[in-house]
Design a protein around this motif. Structure first.
Motif, PDB file in Angstrom:
ATOM      1  N   GLY A 156      -1.038   1.667   0.509  1.00  0.00           N
ATOM      2  CA  GLY A 156       0.028   2.384   0.640  1.00  0.00           C
ATOM      3  C   GLY A 156       1.405   1.817   0.617  1.00  0.00           C
ATOM      4  O   GLY A 156       2.572   1.667   0.793  1.00  0.00           O
ATOM      5  N   SER A 157       1.023   0.441   0.573  1.00  0.00           N
ATOM      6  CA  SER A 157       2.655  -0.211   0.535  1.00  0.00           C
ATOM      7  C   SER A 157       2.892  -0.942  -0.481  1.00  0.00           C
ATOM      8  O   SER A 157       4.267  -0.949  -1.055  1.00  0.00           O
ATOM      9  N   GLY A 158       2.502   0.599  -1.644  1.00  0.00           N
ATOM     10  CA  GLY A 158       3.230   0.219  -2.608  1.00  0.00           C
ATOM     11  C   GLY A 158       2.891  -1.345  -4.160  1.00  0.00           C
ATOM     12  O   GLY A 158       3.334  -1.231  -4.249  1.00  0.00           O
ATOM     13  N   ARG A 159       1.550  -1.683  -3.662  1.00  0.00           N
ATOM     14  CA  ARG A 159       0.871  -1.902  -4.834  1.00  0.00           C
ATOM     15  C   ARG A 159       0.713  -1.873  -6.448  1.00  0.00           C
ATOM     16  O   ARG A 159       0.670  -2.150  -7.022  1.00  0.00           O
ATOM     17  N   THR A 160       0.362  -0.445  -5.817  1.00  0.00           N
ATOM     18  CA  THR A 160      -0.631   0.086  -7.299  1.00  0.00           C
ATOM     19  C   THR A 160       0.540   0.776  -7.847  1.00  0.00           C
ATOM     20  O   THR A 160       1.580   0.110  -8.973  1.00  0.00           O
TER      21      THR A 160
ATOM     22  N   GLU B  47      -6.806   1.801 -10.364  1.00  0.00           N
ATOM     23  CA  GLU B  47      -7.241   1.991  -9.192  1.00  0.00           C
ATOM     24  C   GLU B  47      -7.978   3.500  -9.046  1.00  0.00           C
ATOM     25  O   GLU B  47      -9.506   3.324  -8.733  1.00  0.00           O
TER      26      GLU B  47
ATOM     27  N   ARG C 113       6.340  -1.031   0.109  1.00  0.00           N
ATOM     28  CA  ARG C 113       7.157  -0.907  -1.350  1.00  0.00           C
ATOM     29  C   ARG C 113       7.943  -2.134  -1.437  1.00  0.00           C
ATOM     30  O   ARG C 113       8.876  -2.068  -2.373  1.00  0.00           O
TER      31      ARG C 113
HETATM   32  N1  LIG Z   1      -1.404   6.088   6.376  1.00  0.00           N
HETATM   33  C1  LIG Z   1      -0.009   6.930   5.222  1.00  0.00           C
HETATM   34  N2  LIG Z   1       0.459   7.892   5.652  1.00  0.00           N
HETATM   35  C2  LIG Z   1       1.315   8.572   5.158  1.00  0.00           C
HETATM   36  N3  LIG Z   1       1.577   8.633   3.679  1.00  0.00           N
HETATM   37  C3  LIG Z   1       0.303   7.162   3.006  1.00  0.00           C
HETATM   38  C4  LIG Z   1      -0.253   6.590   3.751  1.00  0.00           C
HETATM   39  N4  LIG Z   1      -0.682   5.989   2.942  1.00  0.00           N
HETATM   40  C5  LIG Z   1       0.079   5.615   1.762  1.00  0.00           C
HETATM   41  N5  LIG Z   1       0.822   6.369   2.127  1.00  0.00           N
HETATM   42  C6  LIG Z   1       1.093   6.938   1.174  1.00  0.00           C
HETATM   43  O1  LIG Z   1       0.278   6.840  -0.437  1.00  0.00           O
HETATM   44  C7  LIG Z   1       0.907   6.569  -1.771  1.00  0.00           C
HETATM   45  C8  LIG Z   1      -0.028   5.601  -2.046  1.00  0.00           C
HETATM   46  O2  LIG Z   1       0.908   4.606  -2.570  1.00  0.00           O
HETATM   47  P1  LIG Z   1       0.436   3.099  -3.524  1.00  0.00           P
HETATM   48  O3  LIG Z   1      -1.203   3.268  -4.247  1.00  0.00           O
HETATM   49  O4  LIG Z   1       0.921   2.261  -4.135  1.00  0.00           O
HETATM   50  O5  LIG Z   1      -0.395   1.790  -2.048  1.00  0.00           O
HETATM   51  P2  LIG Z   1      -1.110   1.090  -2.056  1.00  0.00           P
HETATM   52  O6  LIG Z   1      -0.607  -0.117  -1.686  1.00  0.00           O
HETATM   53  O7  LIG Z   1      -1.478   0.213  -3.807  1.00  0.00           O
HETATM   54  O8  LIG Z   1      -2.331   1.674  -1.693  1.00  0.00           O
HETATM   55  P3  LIG Z   1      -3.953   1.842  -2.228  1.00  0.00           P
HETATM   56  O9  LIG Z   1      -4.390  -0.139  -1.610  1.00  0.00           O
HETATM   57  O10 LIG Z   1      -4.200   3.056  -1.468  1.00  0.00           O
HETATM   58  O11 LIG Z   1      -3.866   1.307  -3.942  1.00  0.00           O
HETATM   59  C9  LIG Z   1       2.301   5.653  -1.394  1.00  0.00           C
HETATM   60  O12 LIG Z   1       3.743   6.580  -1.288  1.00  0.00           O
HETATM   61  C10 LIG Z   1       1.857   5.370  -0.133  1.00  0.00           C
HETATM   62  O13 LIG Z   1       3.357   5.494   1.199  1.00  0.00           O
END
Ligand SMILES: Nc1ncnc2c1ncn2[C@@H]1O[C@H](COP(=O)(O)OP(=O)(O)OP(=O)(O)O)[C@@H](O)[C@H]1O
Ligand SMILES: Nc1ncnc2c1ncn2[C@@H]1O[C@H](COP(=O)(O)OP(=O)(O)OP(=O)(O)O)[C@@H](O)[C@H]1O
Ligand SMILES: [Mg+2]
Ligand SMILES: [Mg+2]
Lengths: 337, 297, 322, 507
Positions: free
Chosen positions: D295-299, D341, D477
Motif C-alpha cells: 500500500g505504499s503506492g507502488r502500483t 499486478e 505514496r
Molecule cells: N494495511 C492497510 N490498511 C489500509 N489500507 C491499506 C493497507 N494496505 C494497503 N492499503 C491501501 O490499498 C491501496 C493499494 O495501494 P497500491 O496498490 O498502490 O500499493 P502497493 O505499494 O502497490 O502495494 P501492493 O504491494 O499491495 O501492490 C492503497 O491505496 C492503500 O492505501
C-alpha cells in the motif's frame, strides 16, 4: 478451411437441429409449409415467408450480437425502427428522392447509435438503462414526426425495399443476407471481432492492453442503430407507411432472444453472427408456424414459450455437457477464476 | 366558459385514437374548455393515476376512454365523493352506472354485426369461407367485434369462418397473418372474404392479397371497421368492399351533455350511442377520404 | 459515512430537489392527497420492484413479473367467480403458485446454467399465455370481502388517504430492507452478485439461494398481483404489460447496479416515487401530447441518471481512492 | 500407503480429468495432526486442483478421502467448511462488494433473535484482524483495500473456519515479510492445537522455515513425500523440475553495465490523492526497481506512468521530447508496456485463447484494420509458449483454464510481443515457480541488455537486488529514497523504509 467449416458446423449444430425440428413441426401441422413456387417473378411460399418476415429481427440481431458481445444490450432498437420508418416516410412524402431518403434514414439510425454509444462508452451508464432512455423517448420522437398518424406513401422506389424482389428472393431477404455477410466479413476479416470479444470479457484488461474501448463501444452501438434503421426502412416499405405506434414494438426482445437462441452468451465475449441469424429464423419459423397452424390466438404465447424453453434447455451448457459426458460426472465448477 | 376538464386517453396506439385525441382537443378549444390531457400509454394503472391526479387538482369534469371494462369502481367513487362528473368515451365499463354521468360510445358488438350483415347480404346463398383478423387478444373491441360478426353469421351456414388469428390491430401483423392465411388456404383460392377488426389490418391484408396475385375486393371480399381515411382510398380503387364507421368525435356529444348537466342540472341518458354507419364504394369514397384526412388520423 | 451509501443518498437528494421543484410550480403536489396517491397508485409496482431489487442485486433479472401480476389477477377473478372459496384462501393459493413459478425459474437458471434474462422471458410469455387461457375477458371481482379491503384506509390530514395497499407496499419495503441487511439470505444475495464462482468457493449455497431469490420475486409478483386486483377489483390478462421495465428502471434509478452486487431496497422506493412524481407532474401539466409525454419521460429518466452520475462523480473527487 | 492413525486427512488415488488434460493422476496425499505439510510443484503441476478436489470445489474423478479415519465426500465447499476444513484458494477468492466483516463471517454471521447481529459481527471481525496486526474499517467494502489486505482477510477467514485442517494455496504471494512472519506465528499456534496445515508456495525459504514434510507433484503425478529436514534444497528443486537447475540465483551481475543515456524523464510527476509528485529518470538498458511496503503506492506509481491515471502535475519527456501519457493507448504508442499486478481483473481476458491473449496488445497497437493473420498469431503464440515455458495442452485453450503461474507468463508474453522500449512489471514473479522464476529473471536481464528500459515492482527484495541498477523506495505514496550502486542490498532497502518511518514519527 475445411476444418474451420467443420468447427463452425459443430458449433452451430444445436441451432441447425432446432431449426430443422421446428420446420418439421410446421410441416406436420400445416402440410403446405414446404410448397415453394415462383410467382410474380419471385419465390413464394411459407418457407420464403419465414425468411422474409424474419428480416427485421435478423437485421436487429446482427447489431445486437455485437452489442451483447461487449456485455451490453440495446433496448432501443424497436424505437429506432419506428423513428427511422417515420423519417423515411416523411422524407418521401415531402418529396425527397429515394436515395436521399435512404441516406437520411441511415444517418438518423447512426445518430441514434451515437447517442446510445455516448451514454454507454463516455458517460459509463449501464447499457440497459442507457438504451431504455431512447426506447421510451424514441417512440415519442417517431410519433412526433408522424403526429401519431400512420403516414402512408406511394413511392415504388421505397416500397421496393419491402415488397420488391431480386434474384427470385424478396428484397428484405436479400438485404439481411447481404448485411449479415458484410458484417461477418467486417468483424472476422479484420481484428474487430477479437477486439470486441476482448472488451466484452474484460473491459479493464482490454483497455490496459491498448484497445480503444470507448471507440469500440461507440462503433458497436452505431452499427446496432444502423441495422435498426435498415430494418425500419423495410418495415415501413412493407406496409407502405410509417406506423410510429407499432413499428418494431417489442422487437428488441425478439432480437435478444434470437441472439441467445443463436448460442451467444448474454454475458458477452465470444459471439457468432451466423448463430444469431439462425436464431432469428428459428424464432420466425415458430411465429409463422403458429400462424399457419390454425390454433386459436389465445395459445400463441404458451406455444411460443414452450418451444423456446425446449430449445434453450437443449442448448443449455448443463444439458450439453450431460450429453457429451454421458456417464462421467463433470466438475461443477470449471473455471478457476 | 372557464371549465377545466381532465381527459385520460388510453394512448396513441392507432391512427383512429390519434384522431379522437385531435378531435377532442379541437372540441375543447371551440368551447373554451381548458383540457388537461393525460396519455396512459395503454396502461390502466396510468389511467387510474391520471384520474386520481385530476381529482387532486380539482378539475370540473373528467373524460376517460377506459382501456379495459373493469377495475374503475374505486377511483370513480373517489371522483363522485369529490363531486366531479365523469364521462366515458368510446368504451363502456362494467360498473354501477351511478358512478359516471354518461357514456358516449358506439356499440362494438353492433359494429361487428353491421359488418357481418353486409357480408351476408353481399354473398347471398353462395358458399363462402371467411377469414378473420382479430384485434389484440383480450381487448374489448376484439371480443365484441368478433361476437357481433358471429351473431350476424349465425343461421347462414354457407358462410363459415375458416381461420381466425390475431393481427394486433396493426398493418404489419395484418399483412403477415394474411400471408399465412393465403398459404394455408390453397394460395387464397379457398378464401371468399376477409373480415378485419379494424381498417389498419385490412389495409395490410389487402397488400398481402395483391402480392399473392389476387384481387382484393373481387377475389376476396374485404370488410372492416373504423372508417379511417386509408380504407376509403382502397375502396375507391375497388380493393375494399365495406367499412363500419366508428366516429372519432365522441367528445362533442360528451361536452354537450356536460354543458347541459352543469347548466341545468339535467342528467343525460346513461348511454349516448354514436352511429355505426356502413360505408361502401357507393358512398363516394374519395370525398370521404378528403373529409377525413384533416382529422388527425 | 460509508461510501457505499452514496448512490442512495444521491437519489434521495435528487428526489427531494425534484419534489421541491414541482411544488414550486404546482403547490397542490405537496398535498397529502397527492402523496397518498403516490403510495396507492404505485403500490403494486413497488412491491414487485422489491423482488426485482433482490434479483438484480444477485446479478440476475426477472422479466416475468408483469405477466405474473396479470396471471394472478385473472386467476383470482376466475376462481372467485367460479367457486365460493374465501378470497384469503384464494390469495394463499395464488401465492403458492407464483412462488413455485419463481422457484422453478430459479431452478432452471441454476441447474441448467441458463441466463436469467431468457428463462424469465420465457416465463413472461408463459404466465401471460396462461392468463389468456384462463380468460381473455376482463372479469370484475365483486366479492364483498374485496369491498371491505378496499375501503380500509387511514385518512391523512388534508384529505389524503393511506390505503391498505399503500400500507402493504411500505411494509414490504420495510421487510425487504430487513431481509437484505439483517439475514444471512440477504448477505448471500449480495454475495451472488459479487461473483457466483467466488461465492461458491466461500461456501454460499448458490443453488438454494438462486432458487430462493426467484421464489421471493415470484412471491412478491404474486402479492403485487393481489394488490393490483384489489386496486382494480378485477382480473385482466392484458394488465400490467411492461411493468418489469418500470420496475427495472425504478431499481436502477434507486442506485442498484444492474451488474449485481450493490444496491439498496430503500433506494428502489425512491426510484418508484421518482417515477410516480414524473407522471404526476405530467398530468398536472396536462398540455403534453401523447408523444411529448413519452419524450419527456425519457428525458427525465435521463436527467435523473445524469444527476446521479454527477453527484457520484463530484463526491469521488473528494474521496481518497477511486 | 499406510493409514496411520496420526493422519488427520488422507487422500488416496485422487484423479481429475479436464477435457484434453489429466490434471491429477492417482495422487496420494496424507496430512498428519499438528504438521505443516508443504505441497510443491511447478506451475500447472496440479496443486490447486488437488486442493479443490479435497474441498469439494471440484468433483474428483477417482480416489477417496478420509478425515479422522472417516470416509468423507464433501459435495461442495460449504460441506468441507462444515467438516472443519478451512481454505485459502489461490488468487484472493473473496467478494469485493461485501464488507470486510461480511467476508469474514459469510454464512456464519452471529445472530440475535434470528437476525444478523451486525454490531457483534463487526466487533468480532475487528478482534480477528487485530490478531494479524491489521486495524481497518471492517464495515468498508473489501474492494477498497489492497490485494495484501485482502489476502490477510482471506487467511483470517480460513483460519477461523478450520477446526481440523487449514489449507493455504499461495497465501504469501502478495504479502511482505512482516505479514509473512505474522502468518507463520499463527500457523505455529494452530500446529500446537493439533491442526493439520497444507501450505502451497513457490518461496522455498518459506517452505524450509515452517514445513515438517514436503510433497511434490509434477505433471499431475505424485513425485514423492519427504521430511523437510531430510531434503536439501537442490534435491527439492530436482524433484520439482525433474532436472537440475543450473545456477539459480547466483547471477550476481555487475551493475552499471550498459547504463546508457537517460531516455525517460518524469519531473514533478504526480496526482493528488494518489502519488505525491516525484522525479524519475530511466536510462536505456537499465532496470529500476521499486520497493516499498504494502500500500505504499507502488502500483499507483506504475498506473500513473502508464497513463491509467492521469497525472495532474509535472511533465514527462522521452528523449528530451515532451509527451502526454493520457491513456494506456497513448503510452503504448510511445513504446510502453505494463504487466499488471492483479492478473485476474487487469490482465487476462479469460475466455479468449492463449493465442489471442498473447496477440492482443500487438493487435491493438496495429489497429483493427490490420489484423494479424492466423499464421502470424500462431507463430507468435508458439514462440512465447516455448520461450516462457507456458504449460498448456495447446494454444487454443481459454486462458482462464491455465494455472495461475502460467497465466502470469502469458501476460508477460503479451507485452514482449509488442517489443516495448519501456516495460513496467508489477510483481512479475508472483506465483511463479522456481524454474520459471529463474527464467524470468534471465529474461529481464536479456531485455535490458538489448537496450530496453524496465521498471520492476516487487516485494521480493532479493530479486530486486539481483537485477536492479537503481531502487526507488516508496512510502505512503511518496518517493522517499533512491538507492544506487553498493547501497542496493536487501538490508539497505529495509533500512531506507525504516528510516523514513522514523522521520515521520518524529514529524
Ligand atoms: N494495511 C492497510 N490498511 C489500509 N489500507 C491499506 C493497507 N494496505 C494497503 N492499503 C491501501 O490499498 C491501496 C493499494 O495501494 P497500491 O496498490 O498502490 O500499493 P502497493 O505499494 O502497490 O502495494 P501492493 O504491494 O499491495 O501492490 C492503497 O491505496 C492503500 O492505501
Ligand atoms: N477447468 C479446467 N479445465 C481444463 N484444464 C484445467 C482446468 N483447471 C486446471 N486445468 C489444468 O490443470 C493443470 C493443473 O492446474 P493447477 O491450477 O492445479 O496448477 P497448480 O499446480 O496450482 O499451478 P500454479 O502453481 O501455477 O498455481 C494445468 O495444466 C491447468 O491448465
Ligand atoms: Mg495453483
Ligand atoms: Mg501493488
Amino acid at each position: 478451411m475445411r476444418s474451420s467449416l467443420n468447427a463452425l458446423a459443430y458449433r452451430l449444430a444445436p441451432q441447425l437441429i432446432a431449426l430443422v425440428v421446428i420446420l418439421l413441426l410446421n410441416f406436420i401441422t400445416s402440410p403446405q409449409f414446404f410448397n415453394v413456387v415462383v410467382q410474380n417473378g419471385r419465390l413464394y411460399g411459407s418457407l420464403i415467408d419465414v425468411l422474409n418476415r424474419g428480416a427485421p429481427v435478423a437485421l436487429l440481431a446482427i447489431g445486437m450480437t455485437l452489442v451483447i458481445a461487449t456485455k451490453g444490450i440495446d433496448l432501443s432498437v424497436g424505437a429506432v425502427i419506428a423513428i427511422c420508418g417515420a423519417v423515411a416516410a416523411s422524407s418521401i412524402v415531402a418529396g425527397g428522392s429515394v436515395s436521399y431518403t435512404i441516406f437520411l434514414t441511415l444517418a438518423i439510425g447512426l445518430a441514434c447509435g451515437v447517442w446510445n454509444g455516448f451514454l454507454v462508452a463516455v458517460l459509463n451508464i449501464q447499457p440497459i438503462i442507457a438504451t431504455l432512455v431512447l426506447m421510451v423517448a424514441g417512440r415519442g420522437i417517431a410519433q412526433l414526426i408522424t403526429e401519431g398518424a400512420i403516414l402512408t406513401f406511394n413511392n415504388d422506389g421505397l416500397t421496393f425495399f419491402g415488397s420488391g424482389s431480386m434474384a427470385l428472393l424478396p428484397m428484405p431477404v436479400v438485404i439481411w443476407l447481404l448485411v449479415g455477410l458484410l458484417v461477418i466479413l467486417l468483424v472476422r476479416r479484420t481484428a474487430l471481432g477479437m477486439l470486441i470479444e476482448a472488451v466484452g470479457i474484460n473491459r479493464r484488461a482490454s483497455t490496459l492492453s491498448g484497445i480503444q474501448t470507448p471507440v469500440l463501444l461507440m462503433a458497436v452501438y452505431m452499427l446496432s442503430g444502423l441495422c435498426a434503421s435498415i430494418a425500419g426502412i423495410i418495415v415501413a416499405a412493407d406496409i407502405k407507411g410509417a406506423d410510429a405506434n407499432n413499428a418494431g414494438l417489442w422487437l428488441e426482445l425478439d432480437a435478444i432472444l434470437a441472439v441467445v437462441v443463436g448460442g451467444n452468451s448474454l454475458l458477452g465475449g465470444r459471439f457468432s453472427i451466423l448463430g444469431s441469424l439462425i436464431g432469428a429464423m428459428i424464432i420466425q419459423a415458430v411465429n409463422t408456424g403458429i400462424l399457419s397452424s390454425g390454433f386459436p390466438p389465445e395459445f400463441n404465447l404458451i406455444i411460443k414459450a414452450v418451444i423456446i424453453i425446449v430449445i434453450l434447455v437443449i442448448q443449455s451448457p448443463a444439458v450439453q455437457s450431460l450429453a457429451v459426458f454421458a456417464s462421467r460426472r463433470q466438475g461443477v465448477m470449471e473455471q478457476p477464476k | 366558459g372557464g371549465l377545466t376538464v381532465g381527459f385520460s386517453q388510453i394512448g396513441s396506439e392507432s391512427g383512429w385514437r390519434a384522431a379522437e385525441t385531435t378531435v377532442t382537443k379541437e372540441q375543447a378549444k371551440k368551447r373554451g374548455i381548458d383540457l388537461k390531457f393525460a396519455d396512459a400509454q395503454q396502461k390502466q394503472e396510468n389511467q387510474i393515476k391520471a384520474l386520481r391526479s385530476f381529482i387532486a387538482q380539482g378539475v370540473d369534469a373528467i373524460l376517460i376512454a377506459p382501456v379495459v371494462e373493469t377495475g374503475w369502481d374505486d377511483v370513480l367513487k373517489e371522483a363522485k365523493e369529490a363531486k366531479i362528473p365523469v364521462i366515458l368515451l368510446d368504451r363502456t365499463i362494467k360498473a354501477p352506472d351511478d358512478l359516471y354521468l354518461t357514456a358516449v360510445t358506439s356499440d362494438l358488438v353492433h359494429e361487428g354485426k353491421v359488418a357481418g350483415d353486409f357480408l351476408v347480404k353481399t354473398v347471398g346463398d353462395k358458399k363462402c369461407n371467411v377469414v378473420e383478423l382479430q384485434g389484440t387478444t383480450g381487448s374489448s373491441p376484439a371480443i365484441a367485434r368478433k361476437k357481433g360478426f358471429e351473431e350476424a353469421l349465425a343461421g347462414h351456414d354457407n358462410l363459415k369462418i375458416v381461420r381466425s388469428q390475431t393481427g394486433d390491430f396493426t398493418r404489419t401483423k395484418g399483412k403477415e397473418v394474411m400471408e399465412s392465411f393465403l398459404k394455408a388456404e390453397n394460395g387464397g383460392k379457398d378464401i371468399c372474404a376477409l373480415y378485419a377488426h379494424n381498417d389498419d389490418m385490412a389495409v395490410g391484408a389487402i397488400q398481402a392479397i395483391k402480392e399473392a396475385g389476387l384481387k382484393p375486393g373481387k377475389d376476396i371480399l374485404v370488410v372492416s371497421i373504423d372508417a379511417v381515411p386509408d380504407i376509403f382510398k382502397a375502396m375507391s380503387e375497388g380493393e375494399s368492399n365495406a367499412t363500419v364507421e366508428l366516429t372519432p368525435n365522441m367528445s362533442g356529444p360528451a361536452f354537450d351533455a356536460l354543458d347541459a348537466y352543469l347548466k341545468d342540472k339535467k342528467a343525460p341518458p346513461k348511454w349516448i350511442q354514436t352511429e355505426s354507419k356502413l360505408y361502401t364504394p357507393a358512398d363516394d369514397p374519395m370525398k370521404v377520404y378528403e373529409e377525413k384526412k384533416g382529422q388527425g388520423y | 459515512m460509508n461510501s457505499k451509501y452514496l448512490p442512495l443518498l444521491a437519489t434521495i437528494v435528487i428526489f427531494v430537489l425534484a419534489y421541491a421543484g414541482c411544488t414550486l410550480q404546482y403547490p397542490n403536489i405537496l398535498s397529502t392527497r397527492v402523496i397518498g396517491n403516490l403510495l396507492t397508485d404505485n403500490a403494486f409496482l413497488g412491491i414487485a420492484a422489491v423482488g426485482m431489487t433482490f434479483v438484480i442485486i444477485s446479478g440476475g433479472i426477472d422479466l416475468s413479473i408483469g405477466s405474473v401480476i396479470a396471471f394472478t389477477g385473472v386467476f383470482l377473478a376466475v376462481i372467485l367467480q367460479k367457486t365460493s372459496i374465501h378470497p384469503l384462501l384464494a390469495f394463499a393459493l395464488v401465492l403458492v403458485i407464483t412462488t413455485a413459478f419463481g422457484a422453478i425459474m430459479g431452478a432452471i437458471i441454476h441447474y441448467l446454467e441458463m441466463p436469467a434474462f431468457i428463462v424469465t422471458l420465457a416465463g413472461m410469455f408463459l404466465a401471460r399465455g396462461m392468463a389468456f387461457v384462463l380468460s381473455i375477458d376482463s372479469i370484475p371481482i365483486d366479492h364483498e370481502y374485496y369491498a371491505t379491503l378496499t375501503s380500509l384506509y387511514y385518512r391523512l390530514p388534508g384529505g389524503g388517504r393511506l390505503t391498505l395497499i399503500g400500507g402493504i407496499m411500505l411494509l414490504v419495503f420495510a421487510a425487504g430492507v430487513f431481509i437484505a441487511h439483517r439475514t444471512r439470505f440477504g448477505t448471500n444475495v449480495y454475495a451472488l452478485g459479487g461473483g457466483p464462482q467466488t461465492a461458491r468457493l466461500m461456501g454460499v449455497p448458490v443453488g438454494r439461494t438462486t432458487i430462493q431469490i426467484y421464489a421471493l420475486s415470484g412471491f412478491l409478483a404474486g402479492l403485487s398481483g393481489i394488490v393490483f386486483s384489489l386496486y382494480t377489483s378485477a382480473g385482466y390478462s392484458l394488465a400490467a404489460v411492461g411493468v418489469e421495465l418500470d420496475a427495472i428502471a425504478a431499481v436502477v434509478i434507486g442506485g442498484t447496479l444492474l451488474t449485481g452486487g450493490a444496491g439498496f431496497v430503500a433506494g428502489t422506493l425512491i426510484g418508484i416515487l421518482i417515477q410516480g412524481l414524473i407522471q404526476t407532474y405530467i398530468t398536472f401539466d396536462g398540455t403534453l401530447s401523447s408523444w411529448w409525454t413519452k419524450i419527456l419521460i425519457g428525458l427525465l429518466l435521463f436527467a435523473f441518471i445524469l444527476m446521479q452520475k454527477a453527484i457520484l462523480f463530484l463526491s469521488s473527487l473528494n474521496k481518497r481512492y477511486a | 500407503m499406510v493409514h496411520n492413525f496420526e493422519n488427520i486427512l488422507a487422500a488416496s488415488g485422487i484423479s481429475k480429468f479436464f477435457p484434453g488434460a489429466v490434471a491429477l493422476d492417482k495422487v496420494d496425499f496424507t496430512l498428519r495432526r499438528g504438521e505443516v505439510h508443504a505441497l510443491l510443484g511447478e506451475n500447472g503441476a496440479g496443486k490447486s486442483t488437488l486442493i479443490k478436489c479435497i474441498t469439494g470445489a471440484y468433483h474428483r474423478d477417482g480416489g477417496s478421502l478420509t478425515l479422522d479415519g472417516q470416509e468423507i465426500n464433501p459435495a461442495n465447499t460449504l460441506a468441507a467448511q462444515k467438516l472443519g476444513i478451512g481454505t485459502v484458494y489461490q488468487e484472493v477468492n473473496l467478494l469485493s462488494n461485501l464488507s470486510v466483516a461480511e467476508n469474514l463471517f459469510l454464512g456464519r454471521q452471529p445472530r440475535r433473535f434470528g437476525m444478523t447481529d451486525i454490531r457483534a459481527m463487526n466487533r468480532k471481525a475487528r478482534d480477528l484482524l487485530a490478531g494479524y496486526g491489521i486495524d481497518i474499517d471492517v464495515t468498508a467494502e473489501l474492494s477498497r483495500f489492497s490485494v495484501a489486505v485482502q489476502q490477510v482477510v482471506a487467511i483470517a477467514r480460513a483460519v477461523d473456519l478450520s477446526g481440523k485442517v487449514l489449507i493455504l494455496d499461495e497465501p504469501t504471494a502478495s504479502l511482505d515479510s512482516h505479514e509473512v512472519e505474522l502468518l507463520f506465528r499463527i500457523i505455529e499456534d494452530l500446529k500446537k492445537r493439533g491442526l493439520g496445515i497444507v501450505f502451497i508456495t513457490h518461496f522455498l525459504e518459506q517452505v524450509y522455515a515452517i514445513s515438517d514434510r514436503i510433497t511434490v507433484l509434477r505433471n499431475g503425478k505424485l513425485v514423492g513425500t519427504r521430511d523437510a529436514a531430510d531434503l536439501p534444497r537442490q534435491g527439492l528443486i530436482a524433484m520439482m523440475l525433474g532436472r537440475e537447475l543450473a545456477h539459480v540465483e547466483e547471477a550476481a551481475r555487475e551493475r552499471s553495465v550498459a547504463a546508457g543515456d537517460v531516455r525517460y524523464r518524469f519531473a514533478g510527476y504526480g496526482k493528488r490523492g494518489k502519488v505525491k509528485p516525484f522525479d524519475l529518470e530511466v536510462r536505456a538498458g537499465e532496470v529500476v526497481g521499486v520497493a516499498g511496503l504494502l500500500g505504499s503506492g507502488r502500483t499507483e506509481t506504475a498506473e500513473l506512468l502508464f497513463g491509467i491515471e492521469h497525472a495532474d502535475s509535472g511533465s514527462a519527456t522521452i528523449d528530451g521530447k515532451a509527451v502526454t501519457l493520457s491513456s494506456p493507448r497513448a503510452a503504448i504508442e510511445k513504446g510502453f508496456g505494463f504487466c499488471p499486478e492483479d492478473r485476474k481483473t487487469d490482465g487476462i481476458i479469460g475466455d479468449l485463447s492463449i493465442r489471442e491473449n498473447i496477440a492482443l496488445a500487438l493487435q491493438a497497437r496495429r489497429g483493427w484494420t490490420r489484423p494479424l493473420s492466423r499464421a502470424e498469431q500462431n507463430a507468435l503464440a508458439d514462440r512465447y509458449i516455448k520461450a516462457l515455458d507456458i504449460r498448456t495442452t495447446d494454444r487454443e485453450k481459454p486462458i482462464r483454464l491455465l494455472s495461475g503461474g502460467n497465466q502470469q507468463k502469458a501476460i508477460l508474453a503479451r507485452w514482449l510481443a509488442t517489443n516495448p522500449k519501456f516495460l513496467i512489471l508489477d510483481e512479475p514473479t508472483r506465483g511463479i515457480d522456481v524454474g520459471a522464476h529463474a527464467e524470468i529473471i534471465r529474461l529481464i536481464e536479456k531485455l535490458c541488455a538489448d537496450g530496453m528500459s524496465l521498471i520492476v515492482i516487487s516485494s521480493e527484495l532479493e530479486e530486486l537486488v539481483a537485477y536492479s541498477s537503481r531502487v526507488i523506495v516508496l512510502r505512503d505514496r511518496q518517493h522517499i529514497a533512491e538507492l544506487t550502486g553498493e547501497r542496493i542490498t536487501a538490508a539497505g532497502i529495509v533500512e531506507a523504509i525504516a528510516a523514513a518511518e522514523h522521520k515521520m514519527e518524529e514529524a
